[in-house]
Motif scaffolding. Structure first.
Motif, PDB file in Angstrom:
ATOM      1  N   ALA A 116      95.383 -19.791  13.042  1.00 24.07           N
ATOM      2  CA  ALA A 116      94.739 -21.101  13.021  1.00 24.07           C
ATOM      3  C   ALA A 116      94.891 -21.753  11.659  1.00 24.07           C
ATOM      4  O   ALA A 116      95.190 -21.092  10.661  1.00 24.07           O
ATOM      5  CB  ALA A 116      93.267 -20.965  13.379  1.00 24.07           C
ATOM      6  N   CYS A 117      94.660 -23.075  11.637  1.00 19.90           N
ATOM      7  CA  CYS A 117      94.723 -23.797  10.364  1.00 19.90           C
ATOM      8  C   CYS A 117      93.661 -24.887  10.314  1.00 19.90           C
ATOM      9  O   CYS A 117      92.629 -24.724   9.681  1.00 19.90           O
ATOM     10  CB  CYS A 117      96.123 -24.384  10.156  1.00 19.90           C
ATOM     11  N   ASN A 118      93.895 -26.000  11.002  1.00 18.13           N
ATOM     12  CA  ASN A 118      92.997 -27.145  10.843  1.00 18.13           C
ATOM     13  C   ASN A 118      92.696 -27.864  12.157  1.00 18.13           C
ATOM     14  O   ASN A 118      92.383 -29.049  12.152  1.00 18.13           O
ATOM     15  CB  ASN A 118      93.590 -28.133   9.827  1.00 18.13           C
TER      16      ASN A 118
ATOM     17  N   SER B 134      92.761 -15.667  12.340  1.00 21.76           N
ATOM     18  CA  SER B 134      93.229 -15.744  10.956  1.00 21.76           C
ATOM     19  C   SER B 134      93.448 -17.210  10.604  1.00 21.76           C
ATOM     20  O   SER B 134      94.307 -17.871  11.180  1.00 21.76           O
ATOM     21  CB  SER B 134      94.532 -14.959  10.781  1.00 21.76           C
ATOM     22  N   GLN B 135      92.635 -17.698   9.675  1.00 21.68           N
ATOM     23  CA  GLN B 135      92.733 -19.113   9.281  1.00 21.68           C
ATOM     24  C   GLN B 135      93.526 -19.259   8.000  1.00 21.68           C
ATOM     25  O   GLN B 135      93.270 -18.568   7.014  1.00 21.68           O
ATOM     26  CB  GLN B 135      91.344 -19.715   9.090  1.00 21.68           C
ATOM     27  N   ASP B 136      94.463 -20.181   8.009  1.00 20.08           N
ATOM     28  CA  ASP B 136      95.206 -20.522   6.803  1.00 20.08           C
ATOM     29  C   ASP B 136      94.547 -21.743   6.176  1.00 20.08           C
ATOM     30  O   ASP B 136      94.483 -22.807   6.795  1.00 20.08           O
ATOM     31  CB  ASP B 136      96.668 -20.821   7.145  1.00 20.08           C
ATOM     32  N   GLY B 137      94.044 -21.598   4.960  1.00 17.25           N
ATOM     33  CA  GLY B 137      93.378 -22.717   4.299  1.00 17.25           C
ATOM     34  C   GLY B 137      91.880 -22.662   4.482  1.00 17.25           C
ATOM     35  O   GLY B 137      91.305 -21.670   4.929  1.00 17.25           O
TER      36      GLY B 137
ATOM     37  N   GLN C  59      90.487 -15.024   6.521  1.00 22.79           N
ATOM     38  CA  GLN C  59      90.863 -16.301   5.901  1.00 22.79           C
ATOM     39  C   GLN C  59      91.941 -16.085   4.848  1.00 22.79           C
ATOM     40  O   GLN C  59      91.792 -15.253   3.953  1.00 22.79           O
ATOM     41  CB  GLN C  59      89.648 -16.982   5.271  1.00 22.79           C
ATOM     42  N   HIS C  60      93.025 -16.834   4.983  1.00 18.68           N
ATOM     43  CA  HIS C  60      94.140 -16.769   4.043  1.00 18.68           C
ATOM     44  C   HIS C  60      94.051 -17.962   3.106  1.00 18.68           C
ATOM     45  O   HIS C  60      94.221 -19.112   3.533  1.00 18.68           O
ATOM     46  CB  HIS C  60      95.469 -16.793   4.810  1.00 18.68           C
ATOM     47  N   LEU C  61      93.759 -17.700   1.831  1.00 20.67           N
ATOM     48  CA  LEU C  61      93.688 -18.751   0.820  1.00 20.67           C
ATOM     49  C   LEU C  61      94.835 -18.558  -0.158  1.00 20.67           C
ATOM     50  O   LEU C  61      94.906 -17.540  -0.851  1.00 20.67           O
ATOM     51  CB  LEU C  61      92.344 -18.702   0.092  1.00 20.67           C
ATOM     52  N   ASP C  62      95.725 -19.509  -0.214  1.00 24.33           N
ATOM     53  CA  ASP C  62      96.916 -19.401  -1.056  1.00 24.33           C
ATOM     54  C   ASP C  62      97.074 -20.686  -1.852  1.00 24.33           C
ATOM     55  O   ASP C  62      97.429 -21.735  -1.311  1.00 24.33           O
ATOM     56  CB  ASP C  62      98.152 -19.163  -0.185  1.00 24.33           C
TER      57      ASP C  62
ATOM     58  N   ALA D 117     104.848 -19.514   7.274  1.00 23.48           N
ATOM     59  CA  ALA D 117     105.524 -18.231   7.040  1.00 23.48           C
ATOM     60  C   ALA D 117     104.692 -17.326   6.131  1.00 23.48           C
ATOM     61  O   ALA D 117     104.568 -16.114   6.377  1.00 23.48           O
ATOM     62  CB  ALA D 117     106.905 -18.474   6.434  1.00 23.48           C
ATOM     63  N   ARG D 118     104.092 -17.900   5.083  1.00 26.68           N
ATOM     64  CA  ARG D 118     103.230 -17.121   4.189  1.00 26.68           C
ATOM     65  C   ARG D 118     102.026 -16.565   4.950  1.00 26.68           C
ATOM     66  O   ARG D 118     101.639 -15.410   4.786  1.00 26.68           O
ATOM     67  CB  ARG D 118     102.737 -17.993   3.035  1.00 26.68           C
ATOM     68  N   HIS D 119     101.445 -17.432   5.774  1.00 25.69           N
ATOM     69  CA  HIS D 119     100.258 -17.024   6.522  1.00 25.69           C
ATOM     70  C   HIS D 119     100.583 -15.884   7.478  1.00 25.69           C
ATOM     71  O   HIS D 119      99.827 -14.904   7.582  1.00 25.69           O
ATOM     72  CB  HIS D 119      99.708 -18.234   7.292  1.00 25.69           C
ATOM     73  N   TYR D 120     101.700 -15.978   8.178  1.00 26.30           N
ATOM     74  CA  TYR D 120     102.085 -14.931   9.121  1.00 26.30           C
ATOM     75  C   TYR D 120     102.258 -13.596   8.412  1.00 26.30           C
ATOM     76  O   TYR D 120     101.780 -12.559   8.897  1.00 26.30           O
ATOM     77  CB  TYR D 120     103.371 -15.310   9.856  1.00 26.30           C
ATOM     78  N   LYS D 121     102.923 -13.613   7.293  1.00 28.81           N
ATOM     79  CA  LYS D 121     103.142 -12.351   6.570  1.00 28.81           C
ATOM     80  C   LYS D 121     101.814 -11.753   6.117  1.00 28.81           C
ATOM     81  O   LYS D 121     101.568 -10.549   6.275  1.00 28.81           O
ATOM     82  CB  LYS D 121     104.051 -12.555   5.363  1.00 28.81           C
ATOM     83  N   TRP D 122     100.951 -12.596   5.567  1.00 25.62           N
ATOM     84  CA  TRP D 122      99.657 -12.104   5.094  1.00 25.62           C
ATOM     85  C   TRP D 122      98.857 -11.507   6.242  1.00 25.62           C
ATOM     86  O   TRP D 122      98.303 -10.407   6.127  1.00 25.62           O
ATOM     87  CB  TRP D 122      98.874 -13.251   4.446  1.00 25.62           C
TER      88      TRP D 122
END
Length: 445
Positions: free
Chosen positions: A113-115, A143-146, A165-168, A187-192
């Motif tokens: 997920a993201c936004n 898994s949320q990106d952002g 939660q993925h914070l980059d 791509a970053r989010h998937y790897k994390w």
């Protein structure tokens, strides 16, 4: 003379008296000092005796305490032995429960997920509709990106899932001008997320969904059957619930599965052993196209259904609705409960499938020339149409309305260069590549 003698004698007597007195005084002084010393010695002896008695009493007390402690220790050792046996028993039972739990788990399910909080809610509700009864087999994660607050709030409102939660904050630099940053972040989010689930949570398999998907009633049973197949056949790189040509007008049988050289994505499962290989070289962007490269899947293939087990409703997203109206919106989501546990899927094993697929293809009637769509419609049974190259494939695919796109020399859904779909159902149409017969070991066709 006499007087002088008397005088001298008196003087001597006086001197003797003085000497006697002095001696007596010295003797008295000495006696006094001795008496004082004797008294001090007696007092010291008394104190020493008193201290000795105290010490003896303390030693006796210590000995008594030592005896008590030894008895306590003996009791504690006995209690410890009993407690240790109990703990070992509990640990064994707990370990057994964990082992049983691990053994019953099929895969973690993660929603990326993201936004889009409204999309996420629709996806979670669709999954929970069928996941609740198999929750122990399929632990659910978001898994949320952002840091979109609405997405986080929505995810945390469900007790049935685990939130990540993925914070980059690292800035994104695209490799080519005009590229969308979103594909790099994805791509970053998937790897994390994959690293977290495989290495931190120690899952053996993970099913990846996106926040704009609904699932079919037999989604989980399908993946459980597929997991058993993956364990037996290491030439299967991943299993997907998606068919790119799964539109209503091109599908018919919900029980048919295919092998494919093209990675479908959109609801797919992979193993930790495969991720161990992919994680160190994961791309900066366009991870799905990257997975379709021969150098990455190394000849391994993918399992896909004829009728999709996921439906993608995401008209608005990072791909800006590309192909949505033509290819995604008309997708047929399976609506029947297939009993996958009773199905024999051994025909999908690599050594068997080549022969199985070749036999079906050989039995299809060949058609060629112009108006292949019309000719296919007028023939009973399966048909096959051979194409010469990519432009020829695109021309024929355009006539039927199926996907024309290729990636790394492979058409979408193709197996050994062959693309199969129903037109009209239940008739199957096989678009056959220039080398397909050879790759399938078919001679004399």
């Amino acid at each position: 003379m006499v007087n002088k003698f008397l005088c001298d004698f008196r003087f001597l007597l006086l001197a003797a008296a003085v000497a006697f007195i002095y001696i007596q005084m010295r003797l008295f002084t000495t006696q006094s000092e001795y008496a004082d010393r004797l008294a001090a010695a007696v007092e010291a002896e008394t104190r020493c005796t008193s201290q000795m008695r105290k010490l003896i009493d303390q030693i006796s007390m210590q000995q008594s305490r030592i005896v008590d402690l030894e008895e306590d220790k003996k009791r504690q050792d006995e209690e410890y032995g009993q407690m240790k046996a109990l703990v070992q028993d509990l640990e064994f039972k707990g370990l057994q429960r964990r082992v049983d739990k691990i053994q019953t788990q099929v895969a973690a399910v993660v929603i990326m997920a993201c936004n889009r909080a409204d999309y996420l809610e629709r996806t979670i509700d669709s999954i929970l509709k069928y996941q609740n009864v198999v929750a122990s087999k399929y632990p659910l994660f978001v898994s949320q990106d952002g840091s979109d607050p609405q997405v986080r709030k929505k995810a945390l409102s469900y007790d049935q899932l685990t939130y990540m939660q993925h914070l980059d904050s690292k800035p994104v630099q695209t490799e080519r001008p005009g590229e969308l940053i979103a594909y790099y972040k994805i791509a970053r989010h998937y790897k994390w997320a994959m690293d977290e689930l495989f290495y931190k949570h120690n899952f053996s398999r993970v099913i990846i969904l996106e926040d704009d998907m609904e699932i079919a009633p037999d989604f989980f049973d399908y993946f459980e059957a597929a997991a058993a197949l993956m364990e037996k056949d290491k030439t299967i790189m991943a299993v997907s619930s998606w068919n790119d040509n799964g539109q209503k007008q091109f599908v018919h049988d919900p029980e048919i599965l295919y092998r494919s050289d093209f990675f479908p994505g959109l609801g797919w499962m992979l193993t930790r052993s495969t991720w161990n290989e992919l994680s160190p070289k994961w791309p900066k962007a366009y991870w799905d196209d990257w997975l379709r490269l021969q150098e990455n899947h190394k000849g391994r293939q993918f399992i896909r259904p004829e009728v999709c087990r996921t439906y993608n409703f995401g008209e608005h997203g990072s791909s800006l609705g590309q192909f949505f109206r033509q290819y995604l919106e008309p997708i047929k989501l399976n609506d029947v409960q297939v009993d996958w546990k009773s199905k024999d899927l051994s025909y999908l094993m690599e050594d068997k499938y080549v022969k199985h697929f070749a036999e079906i293809l050989k039995n299809a009637k060949p058609i060629n020339g112009a108006d292949v769509v019309l000719k296919a419609s007028n023939i009973r049974g399966d048909v096959r149409v051979q194409y010469k190259d990519q432009p020829d494939f695109e021309r024929i695919a355009r006539q039927f309305g199926v996907f024309q796109e290729w990636k790394d020399g492979v058409p979408r859904t193709a197996y050994k260069g062959v693309v199969v779909f129903r037109y009209p159902p239940p008739r199957r149409v096989f678009l056959v590549g220039p080398n397909s017969f050879k790759l399938l070991g078919i001679e004399g066709v």
